[in-house]
Write an enzyme that holds these catalytic residues in place. Structure first.
Site, PDB file in Angstrom:
ATOM      1  N   GLY A  60       2.360  -2.784   8.487  1.00  0.00           N
ATOM      2  CA  GLY A  60       2.563  -2.910   9.994  1.00  0.00           C
ATOM      3  C   GLY A  60       3.981  -3.373  10.280  1.00  0.00           C
ATOM      4  O   GLY A  60       4.721  -4.111   9.451  1.00  0.00           O
ATOM      5  N   THR A 106       0.912  -1.188   0.041  1.00  0.00           N
ATOM      6  CA  THR A 106      -0.199  -0.081  -0.127  1.00  0.00           C
ATOM      7  C   THR A 106       0.777   1.294   0.211  1.00  0.00           C
ATOM      8  O   THR A 106       1.834   1.265   0.816  1.00  0.00           O
ATOM      9  CB  THR A 106      -0.894  -0.030   1.201  1.00  0.00           C
ATOM     10  OG1 THR A 106      -1.685  -1.103   1.200  1.00  0.00           O
ATOM     11  CG2 THR A 106      -1.891   1.259   1.184  1.00  0.00           C
ATOM     12  N   GLU A 157     -26.563  13.930  27.661  1.00  0.00           N
ATOM     13  CA  GLU A 157     -27.711  14.954  27.683  1.00  0.00           C
ATOM     14  C   GLU A 157     -29.048  14.066  27.453  1.00  0.00           C
ATOM     15  O   GLU A 157     -29.817  14.768  26.653  1.00  0.00           O
ATOM     16  CB  GLU A 157     -27.307  15.946  26.614  1.00  0.00           C
ATOM     17  CG  GLU A 157     -26.102  16.690  26.955  1.00  0.00           C
ATOM     18  CD  GLU A 157     -26.102  17.433  28.078  1.00  0.00           C
ATOM     19  OE1 GLU A 157     -27.192  17.684  28.747  1.00  0.00           O
ATOM     20  OE2 GLU A 157     -24.976  17.632  28.598  1.00  0.00           O
TER      21      GLU A 157
END
Length: 617
Positions: free
Chosen positions: A183, A144, A379
């Site tokens: 990675g 990639t 909320e």
């Protein structure tokens, strides 16, 4: 000096059918308020006291300390600057800022070893595989690139064969050709399987795999011509050093091309890589993003209307009239729930639409996700709030059955519209037709929820148990009521005289897209009682595709009209100038892991581990 504008992005803006500033003024209440908004925001963005290291690079303790300091400064400076109105203080604070699953050997085992086993010759396996399997070397899989993910033919890293020396020369010719995301590349690996475009005598033969050493086996420093590092913090996988990799005339032996299935001497056919289309030209990408763009406008306009309703209600309450409170509470509860549900889904859709880059903190999306998705629970938890809206709807509906005349947002509950005759033709682009369809659905679902609640009571349940048993129907009715309000409000706001014809035209398309997309996604609601037909839904789908095509030239300008400066957006991908890739690399280089070529953990853990394994071979 202002940054040079990305030509593609400039073309998008120049091709817009309207003046974004007109919509900026429309969204924020006129040129005077826009001018004041920008002035106040700039006070914070340009203040040197608020300039600091990127929060993503700080420990939790450092973030806390920095934010505490900023919080104190905000209070002090608001007073000094005389910022007393809620709007000014809100705009000033807007710039205020008030988590690994995979280790660094992941790609060594999942990609590096399988590639050697599957694509290396017996001779190549004898050379590298045993070392790799015994962790004498650590490798990764570098495919990639920064500008190329699934578009394999578009890879830009080159491997050019030099017949004089029988070597391959590796180069990264552009920023977008930088290897990005592999990675365990950033700090751990000393080898990689590199996917690069093979060139022989000037001809391209497509991507091929090459075995490349990237770091010295003695001191772990990058080899000459190799630039490698960590890409910075991400949404997750903090323990994995996803990295970047660039080459500058790096030479590797001919035998480093993995040759189980192909050898250089066998190539005679040129493979030409076709140009990569713009991502936004894919209709599937438009279908992911454009409905949420429309929804953003719909909810923003609904919010402005609610602000007006709120202040009008406060005036009445100040005069002792509290009859406005139930509707105000019901409407705000429903809209809060609906908008935050759509927002949560939209954030994730946008992240996925950005591909791998959306997973990086550089995109700004992980921060948005973590800071705003809790809105579905804080909320007021959304389902509970929807049930409060439903309680008001049930009360109003029962009042209508007693002959009382309803007003405001529930006036339509005085009756359910009759089911149209079969075969009736509708123009589902007509805003009035769309409003009537949403109104009919809401009225019918409120009516059916009331009947279900009554039925549960008739079985002998008390009110709380009956309410719980009918809660799904009640929430659905409340959601339909809220959606009706949003669609009607959007259409009504299009009559604003502040809009010129071009701005009104593009906003009308957004309104149509928002309504039609919801009709298609909730088609069962509209088909259930025959109000809309299958032909109507098919027509709606066709119109969605047509609307997306019409909105395509205006998409960037429509986002520009939200008027979010780079300092607020804090996104490399969302930069106004569109110069993403060079800034993405610069951002990654600023990561603490890249302050030194060799991380201290190498000396503590990796170096003795590798040396002990090599000694065993």
């Amino acid at each position: 000096m202002a940054a040079k504008m990305n030509p593609d992005l400039k073309k998008e803006r120049d091709g817009a059918s309207f003046d974004p500033e007109k919509i900026v003024n429309f969204l924020y209440g006129g040129p005077d308020r826009v001018r004041r908004r920008r002035e106040v925001v700039s006070l914070a963005l340009d203040d040197p006291d608020f300039q600091h290291e990127d929060l993503n690079f700080m420990s939790r303790e450092q973030q806390y300390e920095t934010q505490l300091k900023k919080s104190i400064l905000v209070v002090q400076k608001q007073k000094e600057l005389g910022l007393v109105s809620p709007e000014d203080m809100g705009n000033y604070n807007y710039n205020g800022v008030f988590k690994s699953m995979s280790g660094p050997f992941g790609l060594h085992t999942s990609m590096f070893l399988p590639t050697l086993r599957g694509q290396a010759t017996a001779e190549q396996k004898a050379k590298w595989l045993k070392m790799a399997e015994n962790y004498a070397i650590i490798g990764t899989y570098a495919q990639t690139e920064m500008g190329h993910g699934t578009f394999l033919r578009g890879l830009e890293t080159t491997s050019t064969y030099d017949p004089q020396t029988q070597e391959f020369v590796l180069n990264t010719p552009t920023p977008t050709g930088t290897k990005w995301w592999p990675g365990c590349l950033g700090k751990t690996s000393n080898y990689c399987v590199l996917m690069a475009q093979l060139y022989i005598h000037g001809k391209s033969y497509g991507p091929h795999p090459f075995m490349v050493q990237i770091r010295n086996l003695q001191d772990h420093k990058p080899l000459p011509g190799v630039t490698v590092g960590d890409i910075g913090p991400k949404f997750g996988y903090a323990g994995n050093d996803n990295g970047f990799l660039r080459f500058d005339n790096v030479r590797i032996p001919r035998d480093n091309m993995l040759m189980k299935y192909s050898r250089v001497m066998n190539y005679t056919i040129q493979v030409a890589g076709q140009p990569e289309p713009q991502v936004l030209d894919y209709v599937t990408q438009q279908y992911k993003l454009f409905p949420y763009l429309a929804a953003a406008y719909a909810f923003m306009l609904a919010a402005r209307s609610m602000i007006f309703v709120y202040f009008r209600s406060m005036e009445k309450i100040g005069r002792g009239d509290i009859t406005v409170l139930p509707e105000l509470h019901a409407l705000s509860s429903g809209l809060k729930s609906l908008s935050s549900w759509v927002m949560n889904a939209g954030i994730e859709e946008c992240r996925m639409a950005c591909g791998g880059h959306g997973y990086s903190h550089a995109s700004g999306i992980p921060s948005i996700y973590m800071e705003h998705t809790p809105a579905a629970t804080y909320e007021g938890e959304n389902t509970v709030l929807m049930l409060q809206t439903a309680r008001y709807l049930m009360k109003s509906y029962n009042q209508s059955l007693q002959g009382e005349k309803l007003a405001g947002s529930v006036a339509y509950l005085s009756g359910v519209q009759p089911v149209p005759a079969a075969g009736r033709t509708r123009n589902v682009l007509d805003l009035n037709v769309l409003i009537q369809a949403f109104q009919h659905r809401a009225a019918r679902l409120v009516h059916e929820a009331a009947l279900q609640l009554k039925k549960e009571r008739q079985t002998g349940k008390d009110q709380p148990d009956a309410w719980n048993a009918a809660a799904v129907d009640l929430v659905k009715a409340a959601k339909a009521h809220s959606q009706y309000f949003v669609v009607k409000n959007f259409a009504d706001r299009l009559t604003d005289p502040a809009l010129d014809s071009a701005a009104r035209a593009v906003l009308t398309r957004l309104c149509q897209l928002y309504a039609l997309h919801d009709i298609v996604n909730s088609s069962g609601d509209f088909l259930e009682d025959g109000y809309l037909t299958g032909a109507d839904i098919r027509q709606a789908r066709r119109h969605i595709n047509a609307l997306m095509a019409k909105l395509r030239p205006d998409a960037v300008a429509l986002v520009d009209a939200f008027d979010f400066p780079d300092g607020i957006l804090n996104s490399i991908l969302g930069r106004y100038d569109g110069n993403v890739y060079q800034h993405l690399l610069e951002w990654a280089k600023a990561s603490p892991l890249n302050k030194t070529d060799v991380h201290e953990s190498y000396y503590k853990y990796l170096k003795p581990f590798l040396e002990a394994n090599r000694a065993k071979l």
